[in-house]
Motif scaffolding. Sequence first.
Motif, PDB file in Angstrom:
ATOM      1  N   ARG A  42       4.266   2.258  -1.470  1.00  0.00           N
ATOM      2  CA  ARG A  42       3.906   0.847  -1.585  1.00  0.00           C
ATOM      3  C   ARG A  42       4.988   0.167  -2.416  1.00  0.00           C
ATOM      4  O   ARG A  42       5.240   0.554  -3.557  1.00  0.00           O
ATOM      5  CB  ARG A  42       2.547   0.680  -2.269  1.00  0.00           C
ATOM      6  N   HIS A  43       5.623  -0.835  -1.832  1.00  0.00           N
ATOM      7  CA  HIS A  43       6.734  -1.494  -2.513  1.00  0.00           C
ATOM      8  C   HIS A  43       6.191  -2.408  -3.602  1.00  0.00           C
ATOM      9  O   HIS A  43       5.240  -3.146  -3.383  1.00  0.00           O
ATOM     10  CB  HIS A  43       7.562  -2.298  -1.509  1.00  0.00           C
ATOM     11  N   ARG A  44       6.819  -2.357  -4.781  1.00  0.00           N
ATOM     12  CA  ARG A  44       6.383  -3.185  -5.912  1.00  0.00           C
ATOM     13  C   ARG A  44       7.394  -4.281  -6.246  1.00  0.00           C
ATOM     14  O   ARG A  44       7.022  -5.396  -6.567  1.00  0.00           O
ATOM     15  CB  ARG A  44       6.138  -2.292  -7.129  1.00  0.00           C
ATOM     16  N   GLU A  75      17.189  -3.023  -1.908  1.00  0.00           N
ATOM     17  CA  GLU A  75      16.711  -2.016  -2.850  1.00  0.00           C
ATOM     18  C   GLU A  75      15.307  -2.378  -3.336  1.00  0.00           C
ATOM     19  O   GLU A  75      15.008  -3.539  -3.579  1.00  0.00           O
ATOM     20  CB  GLU A  75      17.640  -1.898  -4.062  1.00  0.00           C
ATOM     21  N   VAL A  76      14.518  -1.329  -3.507  1.00  0.00           N
ATOM     22  CA  VAL A  76      13.100  -1.504  -3.822  1.00  0.00           C
ATOM     23  C   VAL A  76      12.689  -0.494  -4.895  1.00  0.00           C
ATOM     24  O   VAL A  76      13.191   0.632  -4.915  1.00  0.00           O
ATOM     25  CB  VAL A  76      12.260  -1.291  -2.527  1.00  0.00           C
ATOM     26  N   ILE A  77      11.769  -0.916  -5.764  1.00  0.00           N
ATOM     27  CA  ILE A  77      11.033   0.029  -6.599  1.00  0.00           C
ATOM     28  C   ILE A  77       9.632   0.142  -5.996  1.00  0.00           C
ATOM     29  O   ILE A  77       8.966  -0.885  -5.767  1.00  0.00           O
ATOM     30  CB  ILE A  77      10.933  -0.440  -8.066  1.00  0.00           C
ATOM     31  N   ALA A  78       9.216   1.365  -5.707  1.00  0.00           N
ATOM     32  CA  ALA A  78       7.948   1.586  -5.012  1.00  0.00           C
ATOM     33  C   ALA A  78       7.104   2.625  -5.748  1.00  0.00           C
ATOM     34  O   ALA A  78       7.604   3.397  -6.576  1.00  0.00           O
ATOM     35  CB  ALA A  78       8.221   2.047  -3.582  1.00  0.00           C
ATOM     36  N   GLU A  79       5.815   2.618  -5.386  1.00  0.00           N
ATOM     37  CA  GLU A  79       4.858   3.568  -5.958  1.00  0.00           C
ATOM     38  C   GLU A  79       4.481   4.551  -4.849  1.00  0.00           C
ATOM     39  O   GLU A  79       4.258   4.149  -3.706  1.00  0.00           O
ATOM     40  CB  GLU A  79       3.622   2.779  -6.409  1.00  0.00           C
ATOM     41  N   VAL A  80       4.402   5.809  -5.191  1.00  0.00           N
ATOM     42  CA  VAL A  80       4.033   6.818  -4.199  1.00  0.00           C
ATOM     43  C   VAL A  80       2.517   6.778  -3.977  1.00  0.00           C
ATOM     44  O   VAL A  80       1.738   7.019  -4.906  1.00  0.00           O
ATOM     45  CB  VAL A  80       4.477   8.225  -4.671  1.00  0.00           C
ATOM     46  N   LEU A  81       2.092   6.437  -2.750  1.00  0.00           N
ATOM     47  CA  LEU A  81       0.659   6.395  -2.410  1.00  0.00           C
ATOM     48  C   LEU A  81       0.185   7.718  -1.827  1.00  0.00           C
ATOM     49  O   LEU A  81      -0.961   8.119  -2.019  1.00  0.00           O
ATOM     50  CB  LEU A  81       0.385   5.292  -1.372  1.00  0.00           C
ATOM     51  N   GLU A  82       1.045   8.350  -1.028  1.00  0.00           N
ATOM     52  CA  GLU A  82       0.746   9.667  -0.473  1.00  0.00           C
ATOM     53  C   GLU A  82       2.024  10.480  -0.545  1.00  0.00           C
ATOM     54  O   GLU A  82       3.107   9.945  -0.315  1.00  0.00           O
ATOM     55  CB  GLU A  82       0.383   9.583   1.021  1.00  0.00           C
ATOM     56  N   ARG A  93       6.914   6.411  -9.640  1.00  0.00           N
ATOM     57  CA  ARG A  93       7.710   5.230  -9.285  1.00  0.00           C
ATOM     58  C   ARG A  93       9.078   5.714  -8.795  1.00  0.00           C
ATOM     59  O   ARG A  93       9.711   6.531  -9.474  1.00  0.00           O
ATOM     60  CB  ARG A  93       7.905   4.309 -10.478  1.00  0.00           C
ATOM     61  N   VAL A  94       9.498   5.184  -7.661  1.00  0.00           N
ATOM     62  CA  VAL A  94      10.779   5.621  -7.093  1.00  0.00           C
ATOM     63  C   VAL A  94      11.645   4.428  -6.721  1.00  0.00           C
ATOM     64  O   VAL A  94      11.148   3.312  -6.530  1.00  0.00           O
ATOM     65  CB  VAL A  94      10.588   6.516  -5.840  1.00  0.00           C
ATOM     66  N   TYR A  95      12.947   4.711  -6.605  1.00  0.00           N
ATOM     67  CA  TYR A  95      13.947   3.729  -6.196  1.00  0.00           C
ATOM     68  C   TYR A  95      14.508   4.131  -4.843  1.00  0.00           C
ATOM     69  O   TYR A  95      14.758   5.317  -4.606  1.00  0.00           O
ATOM     70  CB  TYR A  95      15.082   3.702  -7.220  1.00  0.00           C
ATOM     71  N   GLY A  96      14.729   3.162  -3.968  1.00  0.00           N
ATOM     72  CA  GLY A  96      15.385   3.465  -2.704  1.00  0.00           C
ATOM     73  C   GLY A  96      15.776   2.199  -1.956  1.00  0.00           C
ATOM     74  O   GLY A  96      15.308   1.100  -2.288  1.00  0.00           O
ATOM     75  N   ASP A  97      16.637   2.356  -0.977  1.00  0.00           N
ATOM     76  CA  ASP A  97      17.010   1.223  -0.115  1.00  0.00           C
ATOM     77  C   ASP A  97      15.969   1.150   0.993  1.00  0.00           C
ATOM     78  O   ASP A  97      16.153   1.686   2.089  1.00  0.00           O
ATOM     79  CB  ASP A  97      18.406   1.442   0.451  1.00  0.00           C
ATOM     80  N   LEU A  98      14.873   0.491   0.706  1.00  0.00           N
ATOM     81  CA  LEU A  98      13.681   0.564   1.563  1.00  0.00           C
ATOM     82  C   LEU A  98      13.442  -0.711   2.364  1.00  0.00           C
ATOM     83  O   LEU A  98      12.555  -0.743   3.220  1.00  0.00           O
ATOM     84  CB  LEU A  98      12.445   0.884   0.705  1.00  0.00           C
ATOM     85  N   GLY A  99      14.214  -1.767   2.072  1.00  0.00           N
ATOM     86  CA  GLY A  99      14.142  -2.958   2.902  1.00  0.00           C
ATOM     87  C   GLY A  99      13.085  -3.968   2.497  1.00  0.00           C
ATOM     88  O   GLY A  99      12.233  -3.713   1.650  1.00  0.00           O
ATOM     89  N   TRP A 100      13.159  -5.120   3.174  1.00  0.00           N
ATOM     90  CA  TRP A 100      12.257  -6.242   2.886  1.00  0.00           C
ATOM     91  C   TRP A 100      10.932  -6.002   3.606  1.00  0.00           C
ATOM     92  O   TRP A 100      10.675  -6.555   4.673  1.00  0.00           O
ATOM     93  CB  TRP A 100      12.850  -7.559   3.380  1.00  0.00           C
TER      94      TRP A 100
END
Lengths: 332, 332
Positions: A42-44, A75-82, A93-100
């Motif tokens: 889930r992107h934060r 680039e996105v900071i996201a939370e791991v849901l699964e 919490r993770v970082y990655g090039d995950l898009g808009w």
Amino acid sequence: MSAVRNVQVRLRNRPQGWPQLTDFDIVESSLPQVGDGELLLRHRWLSLDPYMRGRMNDAPSYVPPVALGDVMCGEVIAEVLESNNERFAVGDRVYGDLGWQQYSVRHGKTVRKVDPRVPESANLGAVGMPGVTACVGLLVIGQTQAGQTVVVSGAMGAVGSMVGQIAKIKGCRAVGIAGGPEKCRIVTAELGFDACIDYKAADFREQLKAATPQGVDVYFDNVGGEISDTLLTRMNDFGRVSVCGLISHYNETEAYRMKNMRLILVKRLKMQGFIVFDHRDYYPTALKELAQWVAEGKIRYRETIAEGLRAAPEAFIGMLRGANIGKQLVRL
Amino acid sequence: MSAVRNVQVRLRNRPQGWPQLTDFDIVESSLPQVGDGELLLRHRWLSLDPYMRGRMNDAPSYVPPVALGDVMCGEVIAEVLESNNERFAVGDRVYGDLGWQQYSVRHGKTVRKVDPRVPESANLGAVGMPGVTACVGLLVIGQTQAGQTVVVSGAMGAVGSMVGQIAKIKGCRAVGIAGGPEKCRIVTAELGFDACIDYKAADFREQLKAATPQGVDVYFDNVGGEISDTLLTRMNDFGRVSVCGLISHYNETEAYRMKNMRLILVKRLKMQGFIVFDHRDYYPTALKELAQWVAEGKIRYRETIAEGLRAAPEAFIGMLRGANIGKQLVRL
């Protein structure tokens, strides 16, 4: 298919000049199942950066353009849901090039966990790609030494604000260039630069001269164009120009033509373009040092936050026009 | 006073644009006594080089301009006629920046003896400043590696002709740019470059593309201006542009304006100006290697020789217009 519904911003048209809201599509879509080694994220926080404008063009550049109909890169900071990857737990919490977009499903090897000492959004700025970019341009390409004078354009931007502060930490004189008196005030009063010049001022050249009494040893160039051309006249012999960005070019249909190139020879300047992604080996060193500086309160940063994915296109266009103060983020 | 009468060429006017014969004075004068440690030198060969045009201007540059009324600067090979310095014997051949004149009196520490294995005039070219310049730009600044493609403008000039031949010795593809079919023929047929392109040709861009099928890794720039601008479009990622000369600028009253500067960033190019005099430490190494190559017949060179000091101004102007083939010299 996952039960979660995703929302994405996709590239509809390649802009000529300034992008418009109609160059983007906002689309609902579904998500794939989470496979072996993969994560549902889930992107934060989404980062908005000038380089994205280049990706909207079809012209050859250092990375392929975003294809028409594809999700915009970012680039996105996201939370791991699964998690189907033993290296990640739900809640990480993770970082990655995950898009808009609001969600994504990615293999664990395409993201990295972020430093928990650092505020989440700072991993997209001071302790992220912009911070590392500042280090590379200033220290690796620019070979900045204590006692020298560093000038940085786009001084209030995510990269520029870091350049000046790192220059100060390294014992240099730091001079910013920014658009408008309010930005210039923040650059000196809050970020601690020695001076900041408004490039919109009629007496820009005179102000630049006054702010660099010992000349310029390193010019960290985020804008290109006429400002860079003028800077060449202030460089000291053996000065370095770290070419990091060309924000002044991105939306121009005709390129600015540099007239002071003879100074490259006369002053034995080095002008070098660089992209942070070419310096992967340097990331861990730089991120560790940046996290330490932020944790110690040696680095300050401003953020401009847009709320919700649907606000991203407008915030992006605003950033290109200089409406943001500090790092432009979208909170999802 | 010495009994010898000297003849000198002095700067009379600072030219606007192309120099003219009337910008020079030819003057007879006397010579001082030969003091302790000094030498009386009879000049045998005078070198004419493009950089001298820059010294005729009053604009700030890497060295002070020649003052109005002063003898024009220039490298010379001379014979020792009288010696008050134990390091030199009558008859020794020496190299020094002795100017456009027939004789001079200098301290021994301002000149150096030349390598007797090498033809005298070659100490002003292949095994002199132009040869060392080629080495610095190609190997130190350009970081040229075997298997890469090197392009050099002014390929038939004293520096350019060395650049391509050294590139070949180092295992590179060497492509020259020169003015006119005769020069291009010599560059390939006599000097052994892989290709040479006439910059006056209507299809220059197409020829450049055809001659550099793997792109360009190092561009050794002797000319600046539009040719350099075009070269940027052929550079490979991480290519190096060694900026050595700006012959196309010297006589223009308005600077050419570069339009392809964005490629510095897109391709992560390094563009660096250099002057051979900043690399004094590298001279002995380079001169030794160059003398060896010349002695082994691995380096070929052409000379254009004007006869007598009074012919120097005309030969100099001709060289700026490209009338010479190879190194332009004056035999005194």
